[in-house]
Design a protein around this motif. Structure first.
Motif, PDB file in Angstrom:
ATOM      1  N   ARG B  73       0.570  -1.307   0.075  1.00 14.37           N
ATOM      2  CA  ARG B  73      -0.133   0.174  -0.023  1.00 14.37           C
ATOM      3  C   ARG B  73       0.899   1.284   0.036  1.00 14.37           C
ATOM      4  N   LEU B  76       1.748   1.755  -3.560  1.00 15.39           N
ATOM      5  CA  LEU B  76       0.782   2.086  -4.307  1.00 15.39           C
ATOM      6  C   LEU B  76       0.572   3.789  -3.989  1.00 15.39           C
ATOM      7  N   ASP B  81       0.564   1.173  -9.880  1.00 11.30           N
ATOM      8  CA  ASP B  81      -0.631   0.839 -10.375  1.00 11.30           C
ATOM      9  C   ASP B  81      -1.597  -0.376  -9.857  1.00 11.30           C
ATOM     10  N   ASN B  82      -0.450  -1.284  -9.441  1.00  9.95           N
ATOM     11  CA  ASN B  82      -1.106  -2.645  -9.332  1.00  9.95           C
ATOM     12  C   ASN B  82      -0.010  -3.160  -8.058  1.00  9.95           C
ATOM     13  N   ALA B  83      -0.749  -4.093  -7.356  1.00  6.32           N
ATOM     14  CA  ALA B  83      -0.002  -4.807  -6.392  1.00  6.32           C
ATOM     15  C   ALA B  83      -0.310  -6.299  -6.421  1.00  6.32           C
ATOM     16  N   ALA B 196      -5.098   4.790  -1.959  1.00  5.25           N
ATOM     17  CA  ALA B 196      -4.187   3.318  -1.840  1.00  5.25           C
ATOM     18  C   ALA B 196      -4.679   2.174  -1.167  1.00  5.25           C
ATOM     19  N   LYS B 199      -7.242   0.237  -3.113  1.00  3.91           N
ATOM     20  CA  LYS B 199      -6.719  -0.446  -4.169  1.00  3.91           C
ATOM     21  C   LYS B 199      -6.751  -1.859  -3.918  1.00  3.91           C
TER      22      LYS B 199
END
Ligand SMILES: Cc1cc2nc3c(=O)[nH]c(=O)nc-3n(C[C@H](O)[C@H](O)[C@H](O)COP(=O)(O)OP(=O)(O)OC[C@H]3O[C@@H](n4cnc5c(N)ncnc54)[C@H](O)[C@@H]3O)c2cc1C
Lengths: 322, 257
Positions: B73, B76, B81-83, B196, B199
């Motif tokens: 996090r 992010l 963009d992605n995790a 974040a 997400k």
């Protein structure tokens, strides 16, 4: 008895001390020490390796190894080790060793004990201990399963054996099947300094924020040059631009383990201690008697470094001359 | 470009380390966890590369127990963009970790660059970037300071021994392990920290990746704290007297010079 291979290192035509330490370790207890020597124009170094315990030296003297590269080194080490039945492979935990050894581990599908500060080998059992959490603790490394044992060892952890100049070693020239390389070293830009790197030096003299300027570091450099010492710095000194980052000692800098570490005007923050607490003897020079550095120092002088260091230099000179 | 960053969550550098009662590890109660400092340079470099190449995506990957999602996090919030969370045990060694990361990366459609920090400050082993690269058969550049990017290769300045630098070229896809000084990592803004939190984080279990604890090659055990240091000797006197006495002690008592 096991076959222990040491990947030796050299710079400017000279072998590294950590390589001697490892050959000394590898040739003890009835084990057989083999050296792997890679480079261009290096065959002549094989003789000296014998003095420190190498029974046989595998040399690949080739333009391929003009510059070090992890890719080429790991291919060579894997080839030589597999063709000759290596049971243990050791090298220094140096910028070179720590870079290529994981590649060797992956290719041999075995574990690697990095940055060992204690290591012993009995038969094919390798027992090692290494610092964790930046030296705030240590842990024993246990190898699981079977296979070749791999370790990188911190310089100055073992000690250099007394060379026996009567010893000789067989040399075996090896051609490495290098294949297609994905990386290419274009050039190496040497630093101007003739001083040893802090990670290799037997003595390190470090300065902190209190040096006040890059120029003032000259008093440490002068003192270092009397002893052939390396010059280190705290992060505060590096952040202030007094020294380059490569000289920084500590958690986000280099980890050093010299025989003697002299901290001049360094407070001893936990992140600094992380990089030097395994030094054998620690000296602190600081105006503040409460500075935490004194808690780890074997010898302390409460005083102004600008007055003490030049006096120290005189005394070191005296000692060297007599 | 498809940019990946592998990060590790580690105890804050100020942490006072205590051992677990059976000495098989450390006591993690009350520890403040951070993103390993070298990984911050890796994240920053990935974000800068993305900003220069429209349409790029930055994906951060962390292996470890549930708590490491917090590190994802943070990344992010910095702008990734992605995790992806690779769920493996806290005790995983470098090999098991690298094998899991490599397996997660192999599930991605296309990988151009994978960044790591040059080492994590907990075990300080500095193996995972090279292991992951080797397991994926990718070139690897460690201790990287400056990287120039072109369509099919990179040129990097990396720190080598003895205060020297080297310029190295590598073909893409490539693994790069960041050294301090590569850049100045950004701070996450408050709105981004809030965003974040919401997400989605993709999670892989060991079985999804075909890895297991049998991939573990080494185990750390029998942890010890450094022996308490004997109080040192204070060398008294004015500068000249103290210096003389100190050099004598170093010569005759400590025998280091
Ligand atoms: C994530 C993180 C990573 C870090 N990594 C590192 C690292 O790798 N290495 C590192 O060193 N630090 C690191 N730090 C920073 C660390 O916390 C300290 O801030 C730093 O070590 C302090 O440097 P210093 O001792 O030079 O300065 P100070 O703490 O300011 O100490 C200066 C000392 O000099 C003494 N002094 C002043 N004048 C004189 C004089 N004339 N003669 C003698 N003594 C004098 C003072 O009494 C004082 O003790 C890190 C911090 C963080 C948060």
């Amino acid at each position: 008895m096991s076959k222990i291979f040491v990947v030796v290192e050299h710079r400017d035509g000279k072998l590294k001390k950590v390589s001697f330490e490892l050959l000394g370790l590898a040739s003890q207890g009835g084990n057989e020490a083999y050296a792997i020597l890679l480079g261009e124009g290096v065959t002549g170094l094989a003789g000296e390796l014998a003095h420190y315990g190498a029974k046989k030296v595998f040399v690949s003297d080739s333009p391929t190894f003009k510059y070090y590269s992890a890719e080429a080194y790991s291919k060579a080490v894997v080839q030589i080790a597999t063709q000759n039945g290596a049971e243990v492979i050791l090298t220094g935990h140096t910028p070179t060793g720590k870079d290529f050894m994981p590649h060797v581990a992956a290719k041999l599908n075995v574990g690697l004990a990095s940055d060992c500060t204690q290591i012993s080998i009995s038969g094919t059992t390798v027992t090692a201990r290494r610092p964790v959490y930046a030296g705030k603790a240590t842990a024993e490394v246990e190898f699981l399963g079977s296979g070749v044992r791999l370790a990188t060892v911190r310089a100055n952890s073992i000690g250099i054996p007394k060379p026996d100049t009567s010893k000789t070693a067989e040399t075996s020239a090896v051609t490495i099947d290098i294949g297609q390389l994905k990386t290419k070293v274009l050039e190496v830009v040497r630093g101007a300094v003739g001083r040893p790197d802090v990670t290799e030096a037997a003595i390190v003299i470090s300065g902190g924020r209190s040096l006040k300027s890059a120029e003032n570091f000259k008093i440490l450099e002068d003192c270092a040059d009397v002893l052939g010492a390396g010059v280190g710095a705290s992060r505060a000194a590096v952040d202030a631009g007094f020294r380059p980052h490569r000289d920084q000692v500590g958690q986000t800098g280099k980890t050093v383990s010299p025989a003697l570490y002299i901290a001049c005007g360094i407070s001893g923050a936990i992140q600094h201690l992380a990089g030097m607490r395994t030094s054998k003897t620690i000296v602190a020079i600081n105006t503040d008697p409460q500075a935490p550095i004194f808690q780890v120092a074997d010898y302390g002088i409460v005083g102004d470094l600008f007055a003490v260091v030049p006096e120290l230099m005189k005394e070191f000179k005296n000692l060297k001359e007599h | 470009m498809n940019i990946y960053v592998c990060i590790k969550q580690v105890p804050d550098t100020e942490t006072k380390i205590k051992l677990s009662p059976d000495s098989t590890g450390i006591d993690t109660t009350g520890i403040k966890w951070i993103v390993s400092p070298y990984d911050e340079f890796a994240i920053e470099e990935a974000l800068r590369l993305k900003e220069k190449n429209a349409g790029s995506l930055v994906t951060v990957i962390a292996a470890g127990p549930a708590r490491v999602v917090e590190a994802l996090r943070t990344a992010l919030a910095m702008g990734a963009d992605n995790a992806i969370h690779v769920e493996i045990a806290e005790t995983a060694d470098n090999f098991f970790t690298a094998k899991s990361l490599a397996a997660a990366l192999k599930k991605e459609a296309k990988v151009d660059i994978v960044y790591f920090g040059k080492e994590a400050i907990d075990d300080g082993a500095g193996q995972t970037a090279q292991l992951t690269a080797a397991l994926m058969d990718l070139p690897c550049v460690t201790v990287a300071l400056n990287v120039e990017y072109s369509a099919d290769k990179i040129k990097a300045k990396r720190e080598v021994e003895g205060g020297a630098f080297e310029m190295i070229e590598a073909t893409l896809p490539v693994v790069i392990a960041a050294q301090k000084g590569m850049n100045e990592p950004r701070y996450a803004s408050l709105p981004n920290i809030m965003k974040a939190k919401k997400k989605e984080v993709k999670a892989y279990k060991e079985s999804d990746l075909g890895v297991s604890s049998a991939d573990q090659k080494i185990k750390l055990k029998n942890f010890q704290l450094p022996p308490p240091k004997q109080p040192g000797k204070k060398v008294e006197g004015d500068a000249a007297t103290a210096a003389k006495a100190l050099v004598q002690l170093l010569h005759t008592e400590a025998k280091v010079i």
